[in-house]
Every structure is written in C-alpha cells, then in structure tokens.
Design an enzyme around this catalytic site. Structure first.
Site, PDB file in Angstrom:
ATOM      1  N   CYS B  86     -32.559 -56.937 -46.530  1.00 13.18           N
ATOM      2  CA  CYS B  86     -31.953 -55.637 -46.228  1.00 13.18           C
ATOM      3  C   CYS B  86     -30.621 -55.838 -45.496  1.00 13.18           C
ATOM      4  CB  CYS B  86     -32.933 -54.778 -45.434  1.00 13.18           C
ATOM      5  SG  CYS B  86     -32.504 -53.024 -45.404  1.00 13.18           S
ATOM      6  N   HIS B 194     -38.161 -54.992 -48.543  1.00 17.00           N
ATOM      7  CA  HIS B 194     -38.731 -55.684 -47.377  1.00 17.00           C
ATOM      8  C   HIS B 194     -40.065 -56.347 -47.713  1.00 17.00           C
ATOM      9  CE1 HIS B 194     -36.092 -54.283 -44.046  1.00 17.00           C
ATOM     10  NE2 HIS B 194     -35.889 -53.230 -44.824  1.00 17.00           N
ATOM     11  N   GLU B 196     -41.576 -58.553 -46.097  1.00 10.33           N
ATOM     12  CA  GLU B 196     -42.341 -58.799 -44.868  1.00 10.33           C
ATOM     13  C   GLU B 196     -43.129 -57.561 -44.437  1.00 10.33           C
ATOM     14  OE1 GLU B 196     -39.332 -57.867 -44.988  1.00 10.33           O
ATOM     15  OE2 GLU B 196     -38.611 -56.936 -43.132  1.00 10.33           O
TER      16      GLU B 196
END
Lengths: 83, 222
Positions: B86, B194, B196
C-alpha cells in the site's frame, strides 16, 4: 537577493485527472456551463536566494523536478513572479 | 538474528500487522525507524501501509528522502527481498525502486473493501508460492492506488513478466488492472492490497497467507 518563484505542477497530458474531471462534472450543477478541459494542479510559492534570476530559476527547476513533482506523471513549470 | 526489518515512517500504521504476520510464519522482525542508516542486519525489508510523512505533497514523496531509503535501495540492489504494501508501494515507486506511479483513484473514491486479485506472475518473492491464475481475496484500503505508467514502461512490465497481481474487478482505475508489480529480478515487490490483513478465515480471509508464506520461504532459503 531573494527571488519570488512560482512552481506549477500539473499532470502530464494524457494522464487521467480524477480531480479535474470531478470539478468539471460539478460545474453544470451549479449553473456554470460551457466549461471543458478542466485540469487540477498545484502551485508552490518560494523565495530563492540566488545571485541572479537565471540562477534562481535553475535552482527552482532542480527542486521542482526532484521533489515538488513526480516526473512520471507530472510536469513542473517555474517562473519568477512579480509579486 | 533479525531477518526482516519493518520500516516505520512517521504516519506508518500497518507495521504491527506486518510484524504479526512475520511472527505467524516464524520469522523474526524488528521495527526500523525512518532515520536509521542501516537495517539492523536484516535480510529483507517490509515497507508497511499508512501515511508516511502525512502523505504531504504526494504519497511517498517525502518518505523517499528518509535516510533509511539508502540501505533499502542497497538491499534491493543486492537482491534482498523488499516488499512494499500500500503506502510502501507508493514509496517504492517514488524512490524509483519500482517503475510507474500511483495516482488518485478513478472517481476520487477512497476504497476500503475485500477485493479479488488474480496471480499474474509467480516469479516474484511474494507470489512464488502461489499458482498462476489463482484468485485471492485480499483487502484494499487506499485513495491513491491507480497504477499509472507510460506505454514504454507498460510494455517492459509485460515483456519482463513484472505484473505480479491484477484485480479481477478494477476498483481504482489502475492501468491493465494492475494491483502489484515487481522489479525485473523479482526481489522488489509493491502491491496496493494488504496480504498481512488476510491471515485468518475467521477475520474474513486467509488468502494473504500463500503470499506472505512464499515471501518468508524465500528468506529462509536465501
């Protein structure tokens, strides 16, 4: 001497400008007709200490290309502003 | 020994998610502040999401000049794994470690939703564990994520198999649905989604695991 310099940063021609497009779409709703090709950009005002105007502009050019604009999508113009 | 450095800029806000993800896959990580001049001996680096330096001027424009970007560039040149998520992707493009730029989203909309991405290349350190064409549900959360580049850069990306992930339904106006790219060697990767935040089915999706597991595998084997 301090030279007042204006740096203008605009998107390169052909790069989509969602901000300009949104403004253009909003105008007719407010009664402003006949406006087209709206492009949004940024302007920066700086005082540059340099021996002469040409040196001030060269300095402005360098910092405009290195920091104030992203040359991948933007073009910067520099000029000494009278005010 | 530290294996992954997670860079913290003023305004980063996904560094703990990245650290949790590394812990999840058994890899040590440490936070490295943006003023650091080395990476604490790390073998890999993650530039996390957030708003580095407030995103003033342009996302990544000021972060690019943070002292820590020098050792990051060195690691990238040495072939170490560098992952920008990002805001981290925006920083990598501004720093010239990845080609192109990330523009404001089409329609000026902030997008925050799970999105489906399709694995386009498995050459990169992020996608080596995935299958070509595999669809993954990964959250996106950004305002400036429309990938933009000129025709020359685009043709190079295609020719060198540098497009890593594509959106199935383009949410932001990215050129050719690009969600993530790599450098030519495949060791530097940037993506807007994202992974994660997609580690657990209970929390919406576990599809980020195949990406980050591959990333971690690359380090362990390196």
């Amino acid at each position: 001497m301090n030279y007042p310099v204006v740096v203008e940063v605009n998107l390169r021609p052909g790069i989509a400008d969602p901000e300009g497009a949104t403004i253009e779409r909003a105008l007719p709703a407010l009664g402003f007709t006949g406006v087209s090709a709206v492009r949004a950009g940024k302007s920066f005002r700086l005082l540059i200490d340099a021996p002469d105007e040409a040196a001030a502009l060269e300095h402005a050019r360098a910092l405009a290309d290195r920091l104030l604009s992203n040359p991948v999508i933007e073009v910067a113009t520099v000029r000494v502003s009278p005010s | 020994m530290t294996r992954v450095a997670i860079v913290v800029f003023p305004g980063s806000n996904c560094e703990h998610d990245a650290a949790l993800a590394m812990r999840e896959f058994g890899v040590e990580s440490s936070f490295v502040f943006h003023t650091a001049t080395d990476l604490d001996g790390a073998d890999a680096v993650i530039l996390p999401g957030g708003f580095a330096h407030g995103d003033y001027l342009r996302p990544g424009a000021l972060a690019r000049f943070s002292p820590v970007m020098e050792p990051v560039a060195r690691l990238a040149a040495e072939g170490g794994a560098v992952l920008g998520i990002c805001n981290g992707f925006q920083v990598l493009t501004e720093a010239g470690l990845l080609p192109g730029a990330l523009q404001k989203n089409r329609g000026l909309t902030f997008v925050s939703e799970p999105t489906t991405v399709v694995v386009a290349s498995t050459r990169s350190v992020l996608t080596r564990g995935a299958a070509p064409g595999q669809e993954l549900v990964i959250p996106i959360n950004h305002f400036s994520g429309a990938y933009t580049c000129d025709d020359d850069v685009y043709h190079q990306l295609v020719e060198n198999d540098q497009i890593v992930l594509r959106y199935r339904d383009n949410p932001n106006g990215s050129r050719d649905d690009v969600a993530g790219i790599s450098n030519v060697a495949g060791n530097v990767v940037g993506l807007m989604p994202h992974p994660e935040r997609a580690l657990s089915a209970l929390l919406g999706s576990a599809d980020g695991r195949v990406l980050l597991e591959g990333f971690v595998d690359a380090l362990v084997r390196a």
